[in-house]
Design a protein around this motif. Sequence first.
Motif, PDB file in Angstrom:
ATOM      1  N   ARG A 188      33.911   7.339  -2.922  1.00  8.12           N
ATOM      2  CA  ARG A 188      34.433   7.779  -1.628  1.00  8.12           C
ATOM      3  C   ARG A 188      34.491   9.308  -1.634  1.00  8.12           C
ATOM      4  O   ARG A 188      35.120   9.911  -2.518  1.00  8.12           O
ATOM      5  CB  ARG A 188      35.818   7.183  -1.372  1.00  8.12           C
ATOM      6  CG  ARG A 188      35.773   5.669  -1.153  1.00  8.12           C
ATOM      7  CD  ARG A 188      37.190   5.082  -1.090  1.00  8.12           C
ATOM      8  NE  ARG A 188      37.992   5.674  -0.024  1.00  8.12           N
ATOM      9  CZ  ARG A 188      37.953   5.286   1.250  1.00  8.12           C
ATOM     10  NH1 ARG A 188      37.145   4.300   1.619  1.00  8.12           N
ATOM     11  NH2 ARG A 188      38.738   5.858   2.153  1.00  8.12           N
ATOM     12  N   TYR A 189      33.840   9.907  -0.642  1.00  8.52           N
ATOM     13  CA  TYR A 189      33.705  11.360  -0.608  1.00  8.52           C
ATOM     14  C   TYR A 189      34.071  11.888   0.782  1.00  8.52           C
ATOM     15  O   TYR A 189      33.652  11.324   1.799  1.00  8.52           O
ATOM     16  CB  TYR A 189      32.265  11.788  -0.927  1.00  8.52           C
ATOM     17  CG  TYR A 189      31.793  11.339  -2.287  1.00  8.52           C
ATOM     18  CD1 TYR A 189      31.962  12.145  -3.404  1.00  8.52           C
ATOM     19  CD2 TYR A 189      31.187  10.089  -2.445  1.00  8.52           C
ATOM     20  CE1 TYR A 189      31.527  11.737  -4.655  1.00  8.52           C
ATOM     21  CE2 TYR A 189      30.750   9.667  -3.695  1.00  8.52           C
ATOM     22  CZ  TYR A 189      30.932  10.493  -4.796  1.00  8.52           C
ATOM     23  OH  TYR A 189      30.504  10.080  -6.042  1.00  8.52           O
ATOM     24  N   ARG A 190      34.848  12.940   0.785  1.00 13.42           N
ATOM     25  CA  ARG A 190      35.088  13.629   2.047  1.00 13.42           C
ATOM     26  C   ARG A 190      33.810  14.355   2.463  1.00 13.42           C
ATOM     27  O   ARG A 190      32.997  14.762   1.624  1.00 13.42           O
ATOM     28  CB  ARG A 190      36.222  14.639   1.904  1.00 13.42           C
ATOM     29  CG  ARG A 190      37.592  14.023   1.654  1.00 13.42           C
ATOM     30  CD  ARG A 190      38.654  15.103   1.661  1.00 13.42           C
ATOM     31  NE  ARG A 190      38.324  16.189   0.738  1.00 13.42           N
ATOM     32  CZ  ARG A 190      38.779  17.430   0.845  1.00 13.42           C
ATOM     33  NH1 ARG A 190      39.583  17.765   1.843  1.00 13.42           N
ATOM     34  NH2 ARG A 190      38.447  18.340  -0.042  1.00 13.42           N
ATOM     35  N   VAL A 191      33.640  14.519   3.770  1.00 13.97           N
ATOM     36  CA  VAL A 191      32.476  15.242   4.275  1.00 13.97           C
ATOM     37  C   VAL A 191      32.426  16.652   3.693  1.00 13.97           C
ATOM     38  O   VAL A 191      31.354  17.161   3.344  1.00 13.97           O
ATOM     39  CB  VAL A 191      32.497  15.263   5.819  1.00 13.97           C
ATOM     40  CG1 VAL A 191      31.529  16.308   6.369  1.00 13.97           C
ATOM     41  CG2 VAL A 191      32.160  13.886   6.360  1.00 13.97           C
ATOM     42  N   ALA A 192      33.580  17.291   3.554  1.00 12.04           N
ATOM     43  CA  ALA A 192      33.604  18.642   2.975  1.00 12.04           C
ATOM     44  C   ALA A 192      33.061  18.648   1.555  1.00 12.04           C
ATOM     45  O   ALA A 192      32.358  19.583   1.152  1.00 12.04           O
ATOM     46  CB  ALA A 192      35.028  19.189   2.992  1.00 12.04           C
ATOM     47  N   ASP A 193      33.362  17.603   0.762  1.00 12.13           N
ATOM     48  CA  ASP A 193      32.824  17.519  -0.600  1.00 12.13           C
ATOM     49  C   ASP A 193      31.307  17.398  -0.573  1.00 12.13           C
ATOM     50  O   ASP A 193      30.606  18.027  -1.383  1.00 12.13           O
ATOM     51  CB  ASP A 193      33.431  16.319  -1.336  1.00 12.13           C
ATOM     52  CG  ASP A 193      34.918  16.481  -1.607  1.00 12.13           C
ATOM     53  OD1 ASP A 193      35.343  17.623  -1.879  1.00 12.13           O
ATOM     54  OD2 ASP A 193      35.650  15.465  -1.545  1.00 12.13           O
ATOM     55  N   LEU A 194      30.808  16.582   0.349  1.00  8.10           N
ATOM     56  CA  LEU A 194      29.353  16.410   0.452  1.00  8.10           C
ATOM     57  C   LEU A 194      28.669  17.719   0.823  1.00  8.10           C
ATOM     58  O   LEU A 194      27.614  18.063   0.264  1.00  8.10           O
ATOM     59  CB  LEU A 194      29.028  15.321   1.469  1.00  8.10           C
ATOM     60  CG  LEU A 194      29.483  13.903   1.097  1.00  8.10           C
ATOM     61  CD1 LEU A 194      29.291  12.961   2.280  1.00  8.10           C
ATOM     62  CD2 LEU A 194      28.721  13.396  -0.132  1.00  8.10           C
ATOM     63  N   TRP A 195      29.282  18.476   1.728  1.00  6.42           N
ATOM     64  CA  TRP A 195      28.665  19.755   2.103  1.00  6.42           C
ATOM     65  C   TRP A 195      28.724  20.771   0.963  1.00  6.42           C
ATOM     66  O   TRP A 195      27.792  21.559   0.778  1.00  6.42           O
ATOM     67  CB  TRP A 195      29.315  20.324   3.362  1.00  6.42           C
ATOM     68  CG  TRP A 195      28.813  19.651   4.611  1.00  6.42           C
ATOM     69  CD1 TRP A 195      29.528  18.898   5.488  1.00  6.42           C
ATOM     70  CD2 TRP A 195      27.474  19.654   5.087  1.00  6.42           C
ATOM     71  NE1 TRP A 195      28.711  18.426   6.491  1.00  6.42           N
ATOM     72  CE2 TRP A 195      27.445  18.881   6.274  1.00  6.42           C
ATOM     73  CE3 TRP A 195      26.282  20.237   4.641  1.00  6.42           C
ATOM     74  CZ2 TRP A 195      26.278  18.682   7.009  1.00  6.42           C
ATOM     75  CZ3 TRP A 195      25.119  20.028   5.376  1.00  6.42           C
ATOM     76  CH2 TRP A 195      25.119  19.263   6.533  1.00  6.42           C
ATOM     77  N   ARG A 196      29.777  20.738   0.188  1.00  9.63           N
ATOM     78  CA  ARG A 196      29.798  21.619  -0.992  1.00  9.63           C
ATOM     79  C   ARG A 196      28.707  21.207  -1.974  1.00  9.63           C
ATOM     80  O   ARG A 196      28.097  22.053  -2.627  1.00  9.63           O
ATOM     81  CB  ARG A 196      31.182  21.600  -1.644  1.00  9.63           C
ATOM     82  CG  ARG A 196      32.197  22.497  -0.924  1.00  9.63           C
ATOM     83  CD  ARG A 196      33.500  22.610  -1.695  1.00  9.63           C
ATOM     84  NE  ARG A 196      34.346  21.434  -1.488  1.00  9.63           N
ATOM     85  CZ  ARG A 196      35.258  21.328  -0.534  1.00  9.63           C
ATOM     86  NH1 ARG A 196      35.443  22.332   0.314  1.00  9.63           N
ATOM     87  NH2 ARG A 196      35.992  20.232  -0.428  1.00  9.63           N
TER      88      ARG A 196
END
Length: 404
Positions: free
Chosen positions: A143-151
Motif C-alpha cells: 500500500r503506497y501513498r501517491v506522494a510515495d509513488l511520485w518520489r
Amino acid sequence: MAIDAPYSRKAAALAGLALAGTFLTSIPATAHSAAGGATAARAAGGRPAAHGPGVQVGAAPGVPDVPDWLSAKSWMVSDADTGDVLAAKAPHRRLPPASTLKTLFAVTVLPKFPAGSVRQVSAADLEGVGDGSSLVGVEEGGRYRVADLWRGVFLRSGNDAVHVLASMNGGWDDTAQEMQETARKLGARDTTVKSPDGYDTPGQVSSAYDLTVFGRAGLADPDFARYCATARARFPTSDGFTQIENTNRMLAGSHGLSPYPGIIGVKNGYTTHAGNTLVAAARRNGRTLLVTVMNPRSGENNAVYKEAGALLDWGFDSAGLARPIDTLRTVVRTPSEDRSGDRAKARPLTTDPVTARPEPHGSSRTSAAAGWAGGVGAVVLALAGALAWWRHGRRRGRPPEGEV
C-alpha cells in the motif's frame, strides 16, 4: 474636379512611386532567429550568432562564448520565467529521451490524484515493466501513498512506480495517448510517446526544445517543483522504510560531483539507445534557467552533468545580455491544489507568446508593422505633395479643364 492632364500624370507618378515604396518597406525583415541571427549580427557589426557547428546564440555586446568542448548531440538554454531561448544546438533534433520523458508523464498525470490517496498494488499494476528498468522497489500487495509513488518516479526514476500511476490513470496505452495530447497542447511537436516511462521503444523520440517545454510546464506546478527538487527521501517497504537518493547527481551531489549552486531539479535519464539525457533547472539572483542536454559523446565520466553545468554557467553569465533566438510558448495551468477525486484534471494550456509578452527584438511581426506604418506615411506625404503641386499650378494660371 478634373485636373490638368500634365499635372495629373505627374501626381499619379509620384503616388505610384510612394505606393511601390509602401510594398517594398512592408516586406518583413528577417526575424532574429536561429536562421537569421548570424546575418543580422554581421550586419550590426557584432559577432556571428553561430558558435561552432549547429550552435545558435543571440549576438549582443558582452555575451560570452559558449564552451567549445560540448559534445552533446543536442542542447538548449532558456529562461524559465520569460520563455526566452538564449542558445541552442539542434534544439528540434528528434532523439530518444530516456527517463526525461517522465517530465511529460508527470505534467500529464500528477494533477489528477491527491498526494495522500493510497493505492494497493496489484500484479496487473506491475505488468509489463521492462527488463533492466530502474526500480524504486514497489511490491505487489503493498500500500503506497501517491506522494510515495511520485518520489519513486522523481528520485529513483522508478518504472515500477510509473506503471502503478499509469494503471490508476486508466492504463498504459491510454496514458501514452494522453501524454501525446498534452505534448501537442503545449506546442511540443517533436515528441512521439510510445512508453510513458521513457523505456527504449522503437519510434519514441523527443527533442531538447520539447523536453525544456515539459520541464517549464512542470515547474509551474508546486508539487512537481517540490518532487523534482528533493534530493533524499524515505520510501516504504514491507519492513518499514528505506532511504532513497535522487539519481540526478547535480542535485544530490554524488558520484564525485558537488550539488550545482542554485540547482532546483528537474530530471535525468539514461538508456543504451538514448545515452545520458538531462533537464536541469537552477535559480540565481531571481532568475531561473532551464538547460536540456541530450546524449553527450565525449565518453567522460559525468559528462551530461558537466556539460549542463557549463551551459548554466554561461546562461547566468549572459543574463540580460543575450538576445533570444526563439521563445517558448507560455504555459497556463489551473491551480494544482484542486485535486478532488481520482479523475480531476488540471488543464495544461498554451497562449500565443504575442499576447503574453512583447515581440522579441527584430521579429517578423514587428518588422512588418513598422514597414506598413512607414509605407502608409510615404503615400500620405506623396499625395500631399501632388496636391500642393497642382495648387501651385493653379496659382500660375493653369486652371483645370473644369470643375464639378
